[in-house]
Design a protein around this motif. Structure first.
Motif, PDB file in Angstrom:
ATOM      1  N   LYS A 149       0.409  -8.258  32.189  1.00 43.39           N
ATOM      2  CA  LYS A 149      -0.525  -7.608  31.279  1.00 43.39           C
ATOM      3  C   LYS A 149      -1.962  -7.236  31.605  1.00 43.39           C
ATOM      4  N   LEU A 163      -4.175  -4.084  32.407  1.00 40.06           N
ATOM      5  CA  LEU A 163      -5.681  -3.708  31.729  1.00 40.06           C
ATOM      6  C   LEU A 163      -6.598  -3.549  32.616  1.00 40.06           C
ATOM      7  N   ARG A 191      -3.844  -2.642  20.068  1.00 40.56           N
ATOM      8  CA  ARG A 191      -4.573  -3.551  19.418  1.00 40.56           C
ATOM      9  C   ARG A 191      -4.222  -3.819  17.810  1.00 40.56           C
ATOM     10  N   LEU A 216      -5.728  -8.768  25.981  1.00 42.77           N
ATOM     11  CA  LEU A 216      -4.689  -8.009  26.870  1.00 42.77           C
ATOM     12  C   LEU A 216      -4.318  -6.586  26.245  1.00 42.77           C
ATOM     13  N   THR A 217      -4.627  -6.425  25.074  1.00 37.29           N
ATOM     14  CA  THR A 217      -4.119  -5.179  24.233  1.00 37.29           C
ATOM     15  C   THR A 217      -5.606  -4.449  23.875  1.00 37.29           C
ATOM     16  N   SER A 218      -6.658  -4.737  24.769  1.00 36.52           N
ATOM     17  CA  SER A 218      -8.005  -4.039  24.387  1.00 36.52           C
ATOM     18  C   SER A 218      -8.158  -2.787  25.278  1.00 36.52           C
ATOM     19  N   GLU A 219      -7.138  -2.264  25.728  1.00 37.48           N
ATOM     20  CA  GLU A 219      -7.317  -1.192  26.617  1.00 37.48           C
ATOM     21  C   GLU A 219      -8.271  -0.041  26.011  1.00 37.48           C
ATOM     22  N   PRO A 225     -12.207  -2.298  26.749  1.00 38.90           N
ATOM     23  CA  PRO A 225     -11.667  -3.524  27.172  1.00 38.90           C
ATOM     24  C   PRO A 225     -12.715  -4.560  27.079  1.00 38.90           C
TER      25      PRO A 225
END
Length: 360
Positions: free
Chosen positions: A46, A50, A132, A314-317, A320
């Motif tokens: 992940k 990212l 997110r 890791l889900t903050s694309e 980021p």
């Protein structure tokens, strides 16, 4: 609403909003049982996704990756967890001052604007995406299930809410009831209102009560001062958030509401991060976050020592947060999760680097 119907309404809402909440929840239910080594391999995969997105869509991060000598490694998808410290940390000022060089506005599903509460003294305006949002909601669903609360079962929230409801607020209130959520305003807690809150909880019979730690403790103290004996046989857990939960508050809440208390750790900018499991361990949502604990010089502390939590979301694309200095002070534990999960364990969250008391 029956839990099944409430869950169906919630699932439809998430589908309409293009949030993969239920799909991610199902992934989390499986991935928590991976070994620690397997979970760290998942984190690494992940992390590479990212960083690849950040390189293409966030010029500020792209420049830092180049300066760290990681450009070719990112393009090859070969960044290891041990490579992460080669990147400099970022802080709230970085996120605020460089927002236009950070945000990926065309991220699938679009972005939403949000403002932090400013507990560090510096409110932050930032953006997050559907992934997110799904991570936060799915993580809480999994954590509730550790305590025997299934998605769609009745919950009560002691949370910020407007006193006077406009049309949008009334629609939201209807939506809350359709997904079996009762919201009580934590920003308006006069003695008379708290009497009403206790009546509402008695009538609602929630499986979970969720709210700011100090607000839930205040309501418990009010019930005790009124000599109110609450009968909440369905209540499985009281989940607290937003602040440190002190031992005297935990004891008071558990005694008045007749249920165990589980604390949550997270923030608006980095998202839902960890939750207390039965037995008292705080388990990291390892599938969505990488945590480093650093000293004032930015070096890793010794195992078991306290330092600042530096988190990679890791889900903050959409915007980021990579090696983000949170200002929270914590200790990591080397112990495995007592429930058999491969998730990382947080030994203690001791507070913030800077806490403020405002006097006259």
């Amino acid at each position: 609403m029956t839990p099944w119907l409430s869950r169906t309404v919630y699932r439809l809402q998430e589908a309409v909003l293009s949030r993969p909440t239920f799909a991610y929840w199902q992934e989390l239910e499986q991935s928590q049982w991976l070994s620690r080594t397997e979970i760290e391999a998942l984190q690494m995969r992940k992390l590479n996704v990212l960083l690849a997105n950040a390189f293409v869509h966030s010029p500020w991060h792209a420049q830092r990756l180049r300066e760290a000598g990681l450009e070719s490694t990112v393009h090859a998808g070969g960044v290891a967890l041990t490579d992460l410290p080669r990147l400099p940390t970022m802080n709230k000022r970085d996120a605020r001052d460089h927002v236009e060089q950070l945000v990926w506005r065309d991220v699938p599903g679009g972005v939403s604007k949000y403002t932090t509460g400013g507990s560090s003294g510096e409110p932050l305006i930032f953006y997050f995406g559907r992934t997110r949002q799904a991570s936060d909601a799915a993580g809480r669903m999994r954590a509730r299930r550790w305590w025997g609360v299934e998605p769609g079962e009745r919950e009560a929230y002691l949370w910020g809410a407007p006193v006077e409801l406009n049309k949008t607020d009334r629609i939201k209130t209807l939506r809350d009831r359709l997904v079996n959520q009762l919201v009580l305003n934590a920003f308006a807690m006069s003695p008379a209102r708290m009497d009403g809150y206790l009546d509402a909880l008695q009538a609602w019979q929630p499986k979970c009560l969720y709210g700011y730690a100090s607000s839930v403790a205040l309501l418990a103290a009010h019930a005790e001062s009124r000599r109110r004996t609450l009968h909440l046989p369905q209540l499985r857990v009281v989940c607290t958030t937003g602040e440190p939960l002190y031992p005297h508050q935990r004891e008071l809440i558990a005694r008045v509401f007749g249920a165990p208390v589980a604390n949550e750790f997270g923030s608006r900018d980095i998202g839902f991060t960890a939750h207390e499991a039965p037995g008292g361990q705080m388990l990291l949502m390892s599938e969505s976050h990488i945590i480093e604990v650093l000293d004032e010089a930015g070096q890793p502390v010794a195992p078991g020592e306290a330092g600042e939590a530096v988190i990679t979301g890791l889900t903050s694309e959409a915007q980021p947060f990579i090696r983000y200095r949170t200002g929270d002070v914590m200790r990591l534990s080397g112990e495995p999760a007592a429930g058999g999960q491969g998730l990382h364990v947080i030994a203690e969250v001791t507070g913030r680097q800077t806490d403020f008391v405002v006097a006259a």
